[in-house]
Design an enzyme around this catalytic site. Structure first.
Site, PDB file in Angstrom:
ATOM      1  N   ARG A 130      16.200  88.718  49.113  1.00  0.00           N
ATOM      2  CA  ARG A 130      15.328  89.407  48.311  1.00  0.00           C
ATOM      3  C   ARG A 130      14.382  88.795  47.500  1.00  0.00           C
ATOM      4  O   ARG A 130      14.578  89.288  46.386  1.00  0.00           O
ATOM      5  CB  ARG A 130      16.691  90.668  47.681  1.00  0.00           C
ATOM      6  CG  ARG A 130      17.452  91.633  48.565  1.00  0.00           C
ATOM      7  CD  ARG A 130      18.530  92.081  48.338  1.00  0.00           C
ATOM      8  NE  ARG A 130      19.721  91.610  47.842  1.00  0.00           N
ATOM      9  CZ  ARG A 130      20.553  90.704  48.982  1.00  0.00           C
ATOM     10  NH1 ARG A 130      20.691  91.549  50.102  1.00  0.00           N
ATOM     11  NH2 ARG A 130      21.699  90.566  48.672  1.00  0.00           N
ATOM     12  N   THR A 174      21.423  85.466  50.526  1.00  0.00           N
ATOM     13  CA  THR A 174      20.298  86.115  51.131  1.00  0.00           C
ATOM     14  C   THR A 174      19.769  87.024  49.557  1.00  0.00           C
ATOM     15  O   THR A 174      18.278  87.805  49.977  1.00  0.00           O
ATOM     16  CB  THR A 174      20.741  87.770  51.902  1.00  0.00           C
ATOM     17  OG1 THR A 174      22.107  88.507  50.704  1.00  0.00           O
ATOM     18  CG2 THR A 174      21.494  87.754  53.240  1.00  0.00           C
ATOM     19  N   GLY A 190      29.351  87.343  52.730  1.00  0.00           N
ATOM     20  CA  GLY A 190      30.254  86.589  53.471  1.00  0.00           C
ATOM     21  C   GLY A 190      31.656  87.075  53.642  1.00  0.00           C
ATOM     22  O   GLY A 190      32.943  86.853  54.497  1.00  0.00           O
ATOM     23  N   ALA A 191      31.758  88.045  53.194  1.00  0.00           N
ATOM     24  CA  ALA A 191      33.283  88.334  52.349  1.00  0.00           C
ATOM     25  C   ALA A 191      33.751  89.276  53.828  1.00  0.00           C
ATOM     26  O   ALA A 191      34.811  89.011  54.431  1.00  0.00           O
ATOM     27  CB  ALA A 191      33.289  89.467  51.162  1.00  0.00           C
ATOM     28  N   THR A 252      32.662  87.882  46.751  1.00  0.00           N
ATOM     29  CA  THR A 252      31.408  87.266  47.144  1.00  0.00           C
ATOM     30  C   THR A 252      30.094  87.887  45.696  1.00  0.00           C
ATOM     31  O   THR A 252      29.915  88.474  45.655  1.00  0.00           O
ATOM     32  CB  THR A 252      30.441  87.335  48.330  1.00  0.00           C
ATOM     33  OG1 THR A 252      30.926  88.128  49.007  1.00  0.00           O
ATOM     34  CG2 THR A 252      31.551  86.577  49.078  1.00  0.00           C
ATOM     35  N   ASN A 272      32.943  92.882  47.700  1.00  0.00           N
ATOM     36  CA  ASN A 272      34.451  93.491  48.355  1.00  0.00           C
ATOM     37  C   ASN A 272      35.345  92.482  48.549  1.00  0.00           C
ATOM     38  O   ASN A 272      35.471  91.043  48.095  1.00  0.00           O
ATOM     39  CB  ASN A 272      33.940  94.342  49.122  1.00  0.00           C
ATOM     40  CG  ASN A 272      33.419  93.337  50.297  1.00  0.00           C
ATOM     41  OD1 ASN A 272      31.838  93.019  50.241  1.00  0.00           O
ATOM     42  ND2 ASN A 272      34.778  93.287  51.304  1.00  0.00           N
ATOM     43  N   ASP A 317      34.974  98.432  50.888  1.00  0.00           N
ATOM     44  CA  ASP A 317      33.908  97.498  50.737  1.00  0.00           C
ATOM     45  C   ASP A 317      33.281  98.274  49.364  1.00  0.00           C
ATOM     46  O   ASP A 317      31.803  97.807  49.524  1.00  0.00           O
ATOM     47  CB  ASP A 317      32.837  97.930  52.314  1.00  0.00           C
ATOM     48  CG  ASP A 317      32.309  96.473  51.957  1.00  0.00           C
ATOM     49  OD1 ASP A 317      31.777  96.072  51.817  1.00  0.00           O
ATOM     50  OD2 ASP A 317      31.454  97.153  53.171  1.00  0.00           O
ATOM     51  N   CYS A 625      25.517  94.704  64.606  1.00  0.00           N
ATOM     52  CA  CYS A 625      24.755  94.283  65.082  1.00  0.00           C
ATOM     53  C   CYS A 625      24.094  95.137  66.036  1.00  0.00           C
ATOM     54  O   CYS A 625      22.917  95.405  66.313  1.00  0.00           O
ATOM     55  CB  CYS A 625      24.451  92.969  65.115  1.00  0.00           C
ATOM     56  SG  CYS A 625      24.559  91.960  64.513  1.00  0.00           S
ATOM     57  N   HIS A 626      24.611  95.505  66.988  1.00  0.00           N
ATOM     58  CA  HIS A 626      24.094  96.934  67.953  1.00  0.00           C
ATOM     59  C   HIS A 626      24.352  97.490  68.020  1.00  0.00           C
ATOM     60  O   HIS A 626      23.644  98.649  68.842  1.00  0.00           O
ATOM     61  CB  HIS A 626      24.733  95.760  69.868  1.00  0.00           C
ATOM     62  CG  HIS A 626      23.661  94.320  69.560  1.00  0.00           C
ATOM     63  ND1 HIS A 626      22.629  94.395  69.935  1.00  0.00           N
ATOM     64  CD2 HIS A 626      24.330  93.452  69.796  1.00  0.00           C
ATOM     65  CE1 HIS A 626      22.557  92.819  70.062  1.00  0.00           C
ATOM     66  NE2 HIS A 626      23.982  92.920  70.143  1.00  0.00           N
TER      67      HIS A 626
HETATM   68 CA    CA Z   1      30.739  94.092  52.461  1.00  0.00          CA
END
Ligand code: CA
Length: 700
Positions: A130, A174, A190-191, A252, A272, A317, A625-626
């Site tokens: 970002r 990120t 990474g949570a 995180t 979260n 989350d 991811c997919h």
């Molecule tokens: Ca999250």
């Protein structure tokens, strides 16, 4: 590290020789030169409001393209362009940094930290970045693999690099670094996989660590020897025995880190819980400080000052990592926050006490906040682990508002929020395995496999119709939306407000738009061929105002959304930096031809038991991811169209042996045997056949 055009350095604007040497604390506190954009949020208050007025409600219809530059990676572009001393800096996927002459478009240098492709599987929400921070001639970027890197802002040469995370753990970076008092501040993500969150401060000159603040207690009850030790003794009482003791608990700090020069305080937005499921994480007991909280720290030492927990006992989350804006409201020093959970908070910066908390987007997990305790008035059905029943929630884990930056116009008195209206079914673990952490994939202790949509065209059409977005102009004083613009799709871009009575926002359906900041009237729009995720910035050089932004698709929604995100998937992902000015005559190249996904699956042979196993495995390990139902966002390969479906040996070499690990598709041997991989193949073949037969009934 790679040099693109070193010789071009000499050709930059005369001011280029300065390259950010004047950017320090006083500079960022006063909003830069008034013509530049020296930090991702522009200044310390991070209002993303520009005083420039050349482009205004009266002139905006003359906006055109000054220049553009294609960027190498067609995945999520989430970086706000930073411009100082004539140089425009933007970051891209895989933490790459690009520097351009902000007027001539000449590429000055680029930097590639060469993050290993296999790290991609640990990035919950795409391999995004970002943006950069500039400070006294240095540029700082966080790399996806946890490095914090200092570059010479003039040349792109690496000055130092420190590993800020344990490389053995699934941490990622990120977010953009921030710099305060010659210290570079950085958090991590990474949570969803299982980490313990923290924010750290490093000496800007040397990279030496100055302090660290953990957001979650030490699971072994030990002192860490860090700034967070005293308050975590108190925080420990808000945690009960549970899986957090193995996972690290989450929390995180992956985006908002904001410095308040008026009060010499730092505010961090905390993420979260890990896992999401509060019942599994902490035995269903305790508020779990400092998950989903805004925490104020002493920037000099990292010591705790105050916190406010927006979502106690977080289990959906609902992070509080969303951008934080500092403002003054009727003489009171406040911060504005619109986190994932759907409520807009005004918080007194001096005391840490909320002033108001009001729903800014559809939310059914709570009806409001108690104005005395400032705790949410929860819907008891929302705690799915307690009821044992699925809960169809709004907001979704994507959030009513995600990372896409909001902006604030002190002239109009409004906050411009990119809003998502998305539902999500939180399903309690159906099997003991659902709740167990694994070496790969999301460890959230909820059932992800059942989250795929049923094979019912009418249901899918309804889900697409119910999945929407909006630009909401929130009035924090009146505690209500003053105006809103509805979008048929979510995941629209961040916003920029200007003194020209304008709000700029790019849309998921490929337009860059300008609205009147006070009324919301749409004044202008330009087709840009691809989606827009990030926020724009604006700057003036030699009397000409420019507006800069990136295009692309990607990020969490495009990766995971499956059928619900189908409308945006009709657009290509074009990675591009676009810069506008009045009377700009530039033109974008013709868009690439629309590529339709061709489904030619082999014969379906899976047994019902195999298909059920494949669905569960796909949901847990592949869908993030997919895409749900194996419907790809076009950012990662659409497995339904993969030639590997017909080639069992190749499928296994990829899934089990990791033949494509350099592209991010690592071996799943640690969580799947060959029979499991084959079950996933059978499931994807089944989804492909169904989609082929029903495509026309879903989208025209
Ligand atoms: Ca999250």
């Amino acid at each position: 590290m790679r040099w693109v055009i070193g010789a071009a350095l000499a050709l930059g604007a005369a001011a280029t020789a300065q390259t950010g040497r004047s950017v320090d604390g006083a500079y960022l506190a006063r909003g830069g030169s008034g013509q530049d954009w020296p930090a991702v949020g522009r200044d310390y208050a991070e209002q993303r409001f520009s005083p420039l007025t050349q482009v205004s409600a009266a002139t905006v219809n003359r906006l055109g393209i000054a220049w553009y530059a294609d960027l190498p990676d067609a995945r999520g572009q989430e970086s706000t362009p930073v411009m100082v001393d004539g140089v425009l800096y933007v970051t891209g996927p895989w933490s790459k940094v690009f520097a351009f002459d902000a007027v001539s478009a000449k590429p000055l240098w680029s930097f590639d930290p060469e993050v290993a492709g296999s790290k991609g599987v640990q990035a919950c929400c795409d391999v995004v970045n970002r943006g950069v921070a500039i400070w006294k001639g240095k540029l700082f970027v966080g790399a996806l693999d946890g490095r914090l890197i200092a570059l010479d802002a003039r040349t792109g040469r690496q000055l130092w690099s420190v590993q800020t995370t344990d490389p053995a753990k699934p941490y990622t970076i990120t977010g953009a670094p921030r710099v305060v008092k010659d210290m570079v501040l950085i958090g991590n993500g990474g949570a969803e996989f299982g980490v313990r969150g923290y924010v750290s401060a490093y000496d800007a000159e040397t990279g030496t660590r100055k302090w660290r603040f953990y957001t979650v207690p030490n699971a072994e009850g030990k002192a860490d020897g860090e700034a967070s030790d005293p308050i975590l003794k108190q925080a420990a009482a808000t945690w009960s025995p549970g899986q957090w003791q193995q996972s690290g608990g989450g929390g995180t700090v992956w985006d908002a880190i904001v410095y308040d020069p008026e009060l010499d305080q730092l505010y961090i937005g905390v993420g979260n819980g890990s896992p999401w499921n509060h019942g599994v994480r902490s035995g269903g007991a305790g508020d779990n400080w400092f998950l989903s909280s805004i925490v104020a720290l002493d920037p000099n030492t990292g010591a705790y000052k105050w916190h406010y927990q927006e979502t106690p006992g977080e289990t959906w989350d609902y992070t509080a990592t969303q951008p934080i804006i500092l403002a003054n409201m009727a003489g009171r020093k406040v911060l504005y926050h619109a986190p994932k959970n759907g409520f807009f908070f005004v918080i007194d910066r001096t005391t840490g006490k909320p002033v108001s908390a009001d729903m800014f987007a559809p939310a059914n997990w709570a009806t409001g906040y108690d104005p005395v305790t400032w705790r949410p008035l929860e819907n008891p059905e929302a705690r799915f682990y307690r009821t044992g029943k699925p809960f169809l929630a709004a907001p979704a884990p994507i959030g009513a508002h995600s990372w896409q930056p909001m902006s604030y116009s002190p002239v109009a008195g409004l906050v411009y929020i990119p809003v998502n209206e998305i539902g999500f079914g939180y399903i309690p673990p159906l099997t003991p395995g659902d709740a167990q952490p694994r070496a790969l994939g999301f460890n959230v202790a909820a059932n992800m496999g059942e989250g795929a949509l049923p094979r019912d065209p009418a249901f899918i059409r309804a889900a697409i119709a119910a999945t929407k977005g909006a630009l909401v102009a929130w009035d924090p004083a009146a505690r209500k939306a003053r105006w809103r613009v509805d979008y048929t799709t979510p995941w629209n871009g961040g916003t920029l407000a200007t003194a020209g009575n304008l709000v700029f926002q790019g849309t998921a359906l490929g337009e860059f738009r300008a609205y009147a900041a006070d009324t919301g009237k749409q004044l202008w729009a330009m087709p840009v061929q691809s989606g827009v995720l990030a926020a724009p910035s604006t700057y003036m050089i030699d009397g000409v105002q420019y507006v800069a932004f990136t295009t692309s698709r990607g990020g969490a929604w495009d990766l995971t959304s499956g059928y619900a995100g189908l409308p945006t998937k009709q657009l290509p992902s074009i990675a591009r930096l676009v810069v506008l000015k009045l009377d700009g005559r530039g033109r974008l190249p013709p868009p690439p031809p629309t590529e339709r996904v061709m489904l030619t699956p082999p014969a379906a042979t899976g047994t019902p038991a195999q298909l059920a196993q494949g669905k569960a495995l796909f949901g847990r390990y592949c869908s993030v991811c997919h895409g749900g139902n194996a419907v790809s966002g076009g950012v990662t390969p659409d497995l339904r169209a993969s030639g590997a479906l017909a080639d069992t040996a190749f499928w296994k070499s990829v899934v089990i042996d990791g033949a494509l690990h350099e592209r991010g598709m690592v071996s799943f041997r640690s969580v799947m045997d060959e029979a499991g991989a084959d079950a996933v193949r059978a499931y994807v073949i089944g989804e492909a056949h169904w989609a082929k037969a029903n495509d026309g009934k879903i989208m025209n």
